[in-house]
Write a protein that holds these residues in place. Structure first.
Motif, short mmCIF file in Angstrom:
data_model
loop_
_atom_site.label_atom_id
_atom_site.label_comp_id
_atom_site.label_asym_id
_atom_site.label_seq_id
_atom_site.Cartn_x
_atom_site.Cartn_y
_atom_site.Cartn_z
N VAL A 80 0.96 -1.25 -0.01
CA VAL A 80 0.15 -0.01 -0.01
C VAL A 80 0.71 1.31 0.24
O VAL A 80 0.75 2.26 -0.85
N GLY A 81 1.88 1.34 0.84
CA GLY A 81 2.79 2.55 0.71
C GLY A 81 3.47 2.59 -0.56
O GLY A 81 3.60 4.03 -1.03
N LEU A 82 4.01 1.65 -1.03
CA LEU A 82 4.70 1.69 -2.44
C LEU A 82 3.68 2.29 -3.50
O LEU A 82 4.06 3.23 -4.29
N ALA A 83 2.47 1.53 -3.62
CA ALA A 83 1.51 1.70 -4.47
C ALA A 83 1.20 3.38 -4.43
O ALA A 83 0.91 3.95 -5.36
N VAL A 84 0.70 3.74 -3.24
CA VAL A 84 0.07 5.20 -3.17
C VAL A 84 1.12 6.30 -3.42
O VAL A 84 0.83 7.28 -3.93
#
Length: 291
Positions: A80-84
């Motif tokens: 989630v952190g990387l995609a956001v």
């Protein structure tokens, strides 16, 4: 590369941050190989057992191995952190480039859009959207990206406003380069260092945001596992089984701390003035470089 490694080794805090990030990403990538048990394997006979040789981090209320769930939980939290960061960063940087280079009404419209969205509480907006749509991994990423692109736009616009008056930009415009070439070939490369530092900081913030949404029940849904969901499921057992929420909380805290320390090192390394000050202190006192 050798100079970068030497500088990183001399900065103990930055080195610690890099090691933490590497460990967390390695844990997420190789989770099936290093997890001792499947994350959803239940055994009611082993429920709420304390740390032991068989279960180094104990078991939860359903007898699931906490260590395995912490390892697998890193996948969703880091994903989630990387995609956001990728989505919000791409859109925010593009809008900031357009606003900073074109100026005028275009800049005013984009920045009023940014100001309006910043004025609305991001977490409240995320809760409203996720309560209407079914919470899923894609929905969480999209909602957090909607709430996170403004900071990229603001910082990018500010840097572009000072960069577009540089002689090399004016020379490119006088040479007949189109606006697209000037923006992406001559201006954007100069934004790499501050934007990378910002991306690392925003990565840490998005990991916390995902954990907060999962804790409130509008993030990751069972049978998937994330650190925020583990803390939410174990909050009723904090007095009798402290390990159920302690270890996912430690993993979350270490990830955020490592990202912030890494971003701090990147900020100093990418800033020539900060580098000169650090080298000056090192010349006066060899032990100061570590600080």
């Amino acid at each position: 590369m050798r100079s970068t490694v030497t500088e990183l080794w001399s900065d103990k805090a930055g080195m610690f941050g890099v090691l933490v990030m590497l460990v967390m990403f390695a844990m997420a990538i190789f989770a099936p190989l290093i997890a001792p048990y499947p994350p959803d394997a239940q055994s009611l006979f082993d429920r709420l057992q304390g740390p032991s040789w068989d279960h180094p981090m104990g078991t939860d209320q359903l007898g699931r191995d906490v260590l395995s769930r912490v390892i697998y939980g890193s996948r969703i939290s880091l994903e989630v952190g990387l995609a956001v960061v990728a989505l919000a960063g791409t859109f925010g940087v593009f809008m900031g480039l357009v606003a900073g280079y074109r100026g005028g009404r275009t800049s005013s419209f984009i920045m009023r859009w940014v100001d309006t969205q910043v004025a609305f509480p991001g977490l409240l907006l995320a809760l409203i959207i996720l309560s209407v749509v079914h919470p899923s991994l894609k929905a969480i990423i999209i909602v957090l990206a909607i709430n996170g692109w403004m900071v990229y736009a603001r910082i990018t616009r500010g840097i572009v406003l000072s960069t577009r008056e540089r002689p090399y930009v004016e020379a490119a415009e006088l040479a007949g380069c189109k606006s697209r070439r000037v923006i992406f070939r001559h201006i954007l490369p100069n934004l790499a260092s501050p934007l990378l530092t910002l991306a690392v900081l925003e990565f840490a913030r998005m990991v916390i945001a995902e954990a907060a949404l999962s804790f409130l029940g509008l993030g990751t849904q069972p049978p998937a596992v994330s650190w925020g969901l583990m803390i939410a499921e174990g909050r009723d057992y904090i007095s009798s089984a402290w390990w159920v929420i302690t270890f996912p909380g430690i993993a979350l805290s270490l990830t955020v701390l490592g990202a912030n320390l890494f971003a701090s090192w990147m900020r100093i390394t990418a800033d020539p003035l900060q580098r000169e000050r650090r080298f000056a202190r090192a010349a006066m006192d060899p032990s100061a470089v570590a600080r």
